[in-house]
Design an enzyme around this catalytic site. Structure first.
Site, mmCIF file in Angstrom:
data_model
loop_
_atom_site.group_PDB
_atom_site.id
_atom_site.type_symbol
_atom_site.label_atom_id
_atom_site.label_comp_id
_atom_site.label_asym_id
_atom_site.label_seq_id
_atom_site.Cartn_x
_atom_site.Cartn_y
_atom_site.Cartn_z
ATOM 1 N N SER A 115 0.832 -1.193 0.000
ATOM 2 C CA SER A 115 0.000 0.000 0.000
ATOM 3 C C SER A 115 0.876 1.256 0.000
ATOM 4 O O SER A 115 1.662 1.443 -0.929
ATOM 5 C CB SER A 115 -0.963 -0.046 1.191
ATOM 6 N N ASP A 183 -9.526 -4.541 -5.434
ATOM 7 C CA ASP A 183 -8.824 -3.676 -4.485
ATOM 8 C C ASP A 183 -8.861 -2.239 -5.003
ATOM 9 O O ASP A 183 -8.264 -1.927 -6.040
ATOM 10 C CB ASP A 183 -7.374 -4.150 -4.335
ATOM 11 N N HIS A 196 -8.101 -5.375 -0.208
ATOM 12 C CA HIS A 196 -6.840 -4.712 0.158
ATOM 13 C C HIS A 196 -6.208 -5.326 1.405
ATOM 14 O O HIS A 196 -5.042 -5.071 1.692
ATOM 15 C CB HIS A 196 -7.080 -3.220 0.365
#
Length: 214
Positions: A115, A183, A196
């Site tokens: 991320s 996601d 995610h």
């Protein structure tokens, strides 16, 4: 991607951290065969990162035995409220690789980013995350002479994918970039927040890829 979306995902990560035990701490040996610097996701709990870093590090250790492996938690805020968060991670990751490479001439690296942490790694490889969710401009890159020692790059929920970018050039063939279906952080139009949080399930595959590059 909106700031609200990023916050929602971050809250989900924090909530997940309340329900799952943290993996044992990864102790960094002075000169192991392989060093695994990990840039965790936004607000992600855990030693190297509960969702990705801890399970991936453990899987890499298991896959590479009897070779020695050390882990490094990239020192950066991993925060939505810190405007220079990614840049701080970018600087720390590059400084760590340079220092380790100088101290340990035979050591190789497997870079891991999840991320916001994937943005940190992207920037460190010379691929700008500016314009992506929790991204920012490049402030440091791994020197070209050290590129051969970066054996593999493992990215998860990489925000630059949502704006049409990916790792190219020197590191492209050594990079495995995971984006779970739906996601919203890495897939344009994605709307499945839980996707995610799913990347721990890719730890074994990621470790196998890294082992194949070493």
């Amino acid at each position: 991607m909106s700031r609200l979306l990023s916050t929602a995902v971050a809250v989900g990560i924090a909530a997940a951290g309340l329900a799952v035990a943290t993996a044992p701490a990864a102790s960094a040996a002075p000169c192991t065969d392989v060093d695994v610097p990990v840039a965790r996701g936004t607000f992600e709990p855990g030693t190297l990162g509960l969702i990705v870093g801890d399970p991936v590090y453990q899987a890499v250790q298991n896959k590479l035995r009897p070779r020695s492996v050390s882990g490094y938690r990239v020192d950066y805020p991993a925060d939505l409220g810190e405007p220079a968060s990614v840049q701080k991670g970018n600087t720390d990751l590059v400084n760590h690789v340079k220092a380790q490479a100088a101290a340990c001439p035979q050591q190789r690296f497997v870079l891991v980013g999840y991320s916001q942490g994937a943005n940190v790694v992207d920037n460190s490889l010379g691929v700008s995350s500016d314009g992506a969710v929790v991204g920012g401009p490049i402030v440091a890159t791994i020197p070209a002479e050290l590129a051969p020692r970066v054996a593999a790059v493992l990215l998860f929920g990489n925000p630059i994918r949502a704006i049409g970018r990916q790792v190219t050039g020197t590191y492209q063939s050594r990079t495995k970039d995971y984006c779970a279906d739906g996601d919203p952080i890495c897939q344009p139009g994605g709307a499945n927040f839980l996707a995610h949080l799913s990347y721990g399930g890719d730890a074994s595959d990621a470790a196998a890829f890294a082992a194949g590059e070493l």
